[in-house]
Design a protein around this motif. Structure first.
Motif, PDB file in Angstrom:
ATOM      1  N   PRO A 148       0.827  -1.208   0.000  1.00  0.00           N
ATOM      2  CA  PRO A 148       0.000   0.000   0.000  1.00  0.00           C
ATOM      3  C   PRO A 148       0.862   1.259   0.000  1.00  0.00           C
ATOM      4  CG  PRO A 148      -0.049  -1.067   2.147  1.00  0.00           C
ATOM      5  CD  PRO A 148       0.755  -1.948   1.243  1.00  0.00           C
ATOM      6  N   PRO A 149       0.456   2.266  -0.772  1.00  0.00           N
ATOM      7  CA  PRO A 149       1.175   3.538  -0.731  1.00  0.00           C
ATOM      8  C   PRO A 149       1.124   4.124   0.678  1.00  0.00           C
ATOM      9  CG  PRO A 149      -0.389   3.492  -2.546  1.00  0.00           C
ATOM     10  CD  PRO A 149      -0.658   2.294  -1.703  1.00  0.00           C
ATOM     11  N   PRO A 150       2.056   5.027   0.997  1.00  0.00           N
ATOM     12  CA  PRO A 150       2.022   5.649   2.326  1.00  0.00           C
ATOM     13  C   PRO A 150       0.646   6.241   2.610  1.00  0.00           C
ATOM     14  CG  PRO A 150       3.978   6.307   1.130  1.00  0.00           C
ATOM     15  CD  PRO A 150       3.114   5.541   0.165  1.00  0.00           C
ATOM     16  N   GLU A 172      -2.119   4.824   2.914  1.00  0.00           N
ATOM     17  CA  GLU A 172      -3.236   4.067   2.344  1.00  0.00           C
ATOM     18  C   GLU A 172      -3.489   2.834   3.196  1.00  0.00           C
ATOM     19  OE1 GLU A 172      -5.310   4.551  -0.336  1.00  0.00           O
ATOM     20  OE2 GLU A 172      -4.430   6.541  -0.452  1.00  0.00           O
ATOM     21  N   TYR A 188      -4.407  -1.028   3.738  1.00  0.00           N
ATOM     22  CA  TYR A 188      -4.337  -2.314   3.047  1.00  0.00           C
ATOM     23  C   TYR A 188      -5.489  -3.201   3.508  1.00  0.00           C
ATOM     24  CZ  TYR A 188      -2.860  -7.028   1.884  1.00  0.00           C
ATOM     25  OH  TYR A 188      -2.823  -8.315   1.421  1.00  0.00           O
TER      26      TYR A 188
END
Length: 76
Positions: A31-33, A35, A37
């Protein structure tokens, strides 16, 4: 349901409820920072009160999408 769901599973359930079959939901597992999961609620207090959900996760998604469609006038 008290069961954890990944964001990929939630997205898949929404696509299914919206009857979208021609899309591919992909995730690379990172997951992007900032974000999410996975989301999981702590339902232990509800279980201690003998609460049981009246509908499934999937039915809840369908009902939510139906409500949203009605509210914004979106067709299937």
């Amino acid at each position: 349901s008290g069961q954890p769901r990944t964001m990929l599973e939630v997205a898949g359930a929404v696509a299914c409820a919206m009857e979208i079959s021609d899309c591919e939901i992909m995730a690379d597992g990172i997951p992007p920072p900032a974000e999410l999961y996975r989301m999981e609620a702590d339902v232990s207090r509800l279980q201690n009160l003998d609460f049981q959900p009246g509908i499934s996760f999937e039915e809840g998604i369908v009902r939510t999408i139906d409500w949203f469609r009605k509210e914004i006038g979106m067709k299937k």
